[in-house]
Design an enzyme around this catalytic site. Structure first.
Site, PDB file in Angstrom:
ATOM      1  N   ASP A 101      59.027  27.531  45.345  1.00  0.00           N
ATOM      2  CA  ASP A 101      59.724  28.388  44.372  1.00  0.00           C
ATOM      3  C   ASP A 101      61.189  28.458  44.778  1.00  0.00           C
ATOM      4  O   ASP A 101      61.491  28.543  45.967  1.00  0.00           O
ATOM      5  CB  ASP A 101      59.097  29.798  44.380  1.00  0.00           C
ATOM      6  CG  ASP A 101      59.284  30.523  43.054  1.00  0.00           C
ATOM      7  OD1 ASP A 101      60.446  30.717  42.652  1.00  0.00           O
ATOM      8  OD2 ASP A 101      58.272  30.892  42.437  1.00  0.00           O
TER       9      ASP A 101
ATOM     10  N   ASP B  76      64.088  23.979  44.680  1.00  0.00           N
ATOM     11  CA  ASP B  76      64.222  23.819  43.230  1.00  0.00           C
ATOM     12  C   ASP B  76      63.566  22.495  42.825  1.00  0.00           C
ATOM     13  O   ASP B  76      64.041  21.412  43.182  1.00  0.00           O
ATOM     14  CB  ASP B  76      65.721  23.816  42.887  1.00  0.00           C
ATOM     15  CG  ASP B  76      65.975  23.630  41.393  1.00  0.00           C
ATOM     16  OD1 ASP B  76      65.033  23.268  40.660  1.00  0.00           O
ATOM     17  OD2 ASP B  76      67.123  23.836  40.979  1.00  0.00           O
TER      18      ASP B  76
ATOM     19  N   LYS C 190      51.628  11.277  41.194  1.00  0.00           N
ATOM     20  CA  LYS C 190      51.342   9.827  41.175  1.00  0.00           C
ATOM     21  C   LYS C 190      51.347   9.295  42.600  1.00  0.00           C
ATOM     22  O   LYS C 190      50.422   8.591  43.032  1.00  0.00           O
ATOM     23  CB  LYS C 190      52.402   9.134  40.321  1.00  0.00           C
ATOM     24  CG  LYS C 190      52.339   7.634  40.299  1.00  0.00           C
ATOM     25  CD  LYS C 190      53.310   7.106  39.231  1.00  0.00           C
ATOM     26  CE  LYS C 190      53.642   5.666  39.472  1.00  0.00           C
ATOM     27  NZ  LYS C 190      54.993   5.464  40.025  1.00  0.00           N
TER      28      LYS C 190
ATOM     29  N   TYR D 111      63.074  26.813  25.791  1.00  0.00           N
ATOM     30  CA  TYR D 111      61.766  26.922  26.432  1.00  0.00           C
ATOM     31  C   TYR D 111      60.736  26.083  25.683  1.00  0.00           C
ATOM     32  O   TYR D 111      60.037  25.256  26.275  1.00  0.00           O
ATOM     33  CB  TYR D 111      61.344  28.390  26.447  1.00  0.00           C
ATOM     34  CG  TYR D 111      60.054  28.686  27.170  1.00  0.00           C
ATOM     35  CD1 TYR D 111      59.943  28.491  28.553  1.00  0.00           C
ATOM     36  CD2 TYR D 111      58.939  29.184  26.492  1.00  0.00           C
ATOM     37  CE1 TYR D 111      58.756  28.784  29.225  1.00  0.00           C
ATOM     38  CE2 TYR D 111      57.771  29.480  27.161  1.00  0.00           C
ATOM     39  CZ  TYR D 111      57.677  29.281  28.522  1.00  0.00           C
ATOM     40  OH  TYR D 111      56.499  29.585  29.180  1.00  0.00           O
TER      41      TYR D 111
END
Ligand code: UDP
Length: 315
Positions: free
Chosen positions: A36, A61, A110, A150
């Site tokens: 976070d 980030d 992945k 958003y």
């Protein structure tokens, strides 16, 4: 015989939903890496986990290149500002975490051959023209509106997730989350529930936007987490709505909170924000048939638990 412990990365792990997911996976015996950048998340949400064996917190980030040493079995991508006020204040970060952040988290999945679960949203349906909203509905979103940062980031995130699934064969899941409430919501995130509870507890006017005729359907956090946990353990690749179909107008919701708190607050009316969806209610047929999931916590009980939490933090 050695037992292999599974390991999950939760991006946005110090946020409202992320921290409840960290709790749940710790309880299930997983090792948990919580990532976070704390722009809307809060270390208080995970302070009880810090120092516990198997739990790690990384302040980072996720829109930058992500490196996590060691194996990962599952990535839960929950990082994003998630309330209208937050994404109005942080439009670019909101767009970046939904697009670049999802790309980085998928790349990591992945690389690690981990399962990937995307936190998507009922906002992909925009101001819906079909009610209630099934997963098959494509939505009615204004791309250049204030909420577009958003909504479109999450729509892009779903497209990216399916592309990684189809092209790179990453094992992916998509949950579309409807309005959720409970302990650890931020008091100042501007959403109806924390705002109304704080106003009621302080005896301030309750600010209903528009005439309060718009509807929402509120799901208690424990129910949501159970649904997400089940989805993460299922084989379902297509999006699944998780939410509580019990629908209420915002005006009735405000009245319910006044009654529950025994407050003397009065209701006042303010302008309806632009592009505010008129109605919202999940069709949960798929969650019910695929995950055998239905919400268990009645709104009254959920609101009481949430009120206890807000009483402990309202200054
Ligand atoms: N709302 C309101 N008063 C407030 C905050 C929100 O009437 O102080 C309304 C808002 O306009 C919306 C509904 O409550 O119609 C739910 O808003 P919220 O921000 O909780 O979440 P949304 O579902 O819109 O993302």
């Amino acid at each position: 015989m050695s037992i292999t412990i599974k390991r999950v990365l939760v991006t946005g792990g110090a946020g409202f939903l992320g921290s409840h997911l960290c709790d749940r996976f710790m309880k299930e015996g997983w090792d948990v890496v919580c990532m976070d950048n704390l722009i809307t998340g809060n270390e208080n949400n995970i302070s009880h986990l810090i120092g516990q064996p198997g739990f790690e917190f990384v302040k980072y980030d996720v829109t930058n290149y992500v490196h996590v040493p060691g194996k990962l079995d599952l990535i839960l991508h929950f990082a994003s500002p998630a309330s209208p006020i937050d994404y109005l204040e942080m439009p670019i970060q909101t767009l970046k975490v939904g697009s670049l952040g999802t790309h980085k988290a998928l790349g990591l999945a992945k690389e690690k051959k981990a399962r990937f679960l995307l936190a998507s949203t009922s906002e992909v349906y925009g101001d819906p023209l079909i009610h209630p909203q099934p997963e098959s509905y494509w939505g009615n979103v204004n791309p250049i509106g204030y909420r577009g940062v958003y909504d479109e980031a999450k729509r892009f995130a779903e497209a990216m997730t399916m592309a990684y699934h189809r092209y790179h064969k990453v094992d992916t899941r998509i949950v579309r989350i409807f309005n959720t409430y409970g302990p650890r919501m931020r008091l100042d995130d501007g959403r109806a529930l924390p705002t109304f509870m704080a106003q009621a507890l302080r005896g301030e006017d309750i600010t209903v936007f528009g005439k309060g005729e718009q509807t929402r359907s509120f799901c208690y956090v424990d129910d949501l987490i159970e649904g997400i946990y089940r989805l993460s353990q299922s084989e379902e690749v297509d999006p699944v709505n998780i939410g509580n179909p019990e629908e209420i107008t915002i005006l009735d919701f405000a009245k319910e909170i006044i009654e529950l708190t025994g407050s003397r607050s009065k209701i006042i009316y303010k302008d309806l924000p632009k592009d505010d969806p008129q109605v919202r209610r999940p069709d949960i047929s798929r969650a019910t048939s695929i995950l055998k999931w239905t919400p268990q916590v009645p709104r009254r009980e959920g609101l009481e638990k949430t009120l206890q939490y807000f009483k402990s933090i309202v200054p």
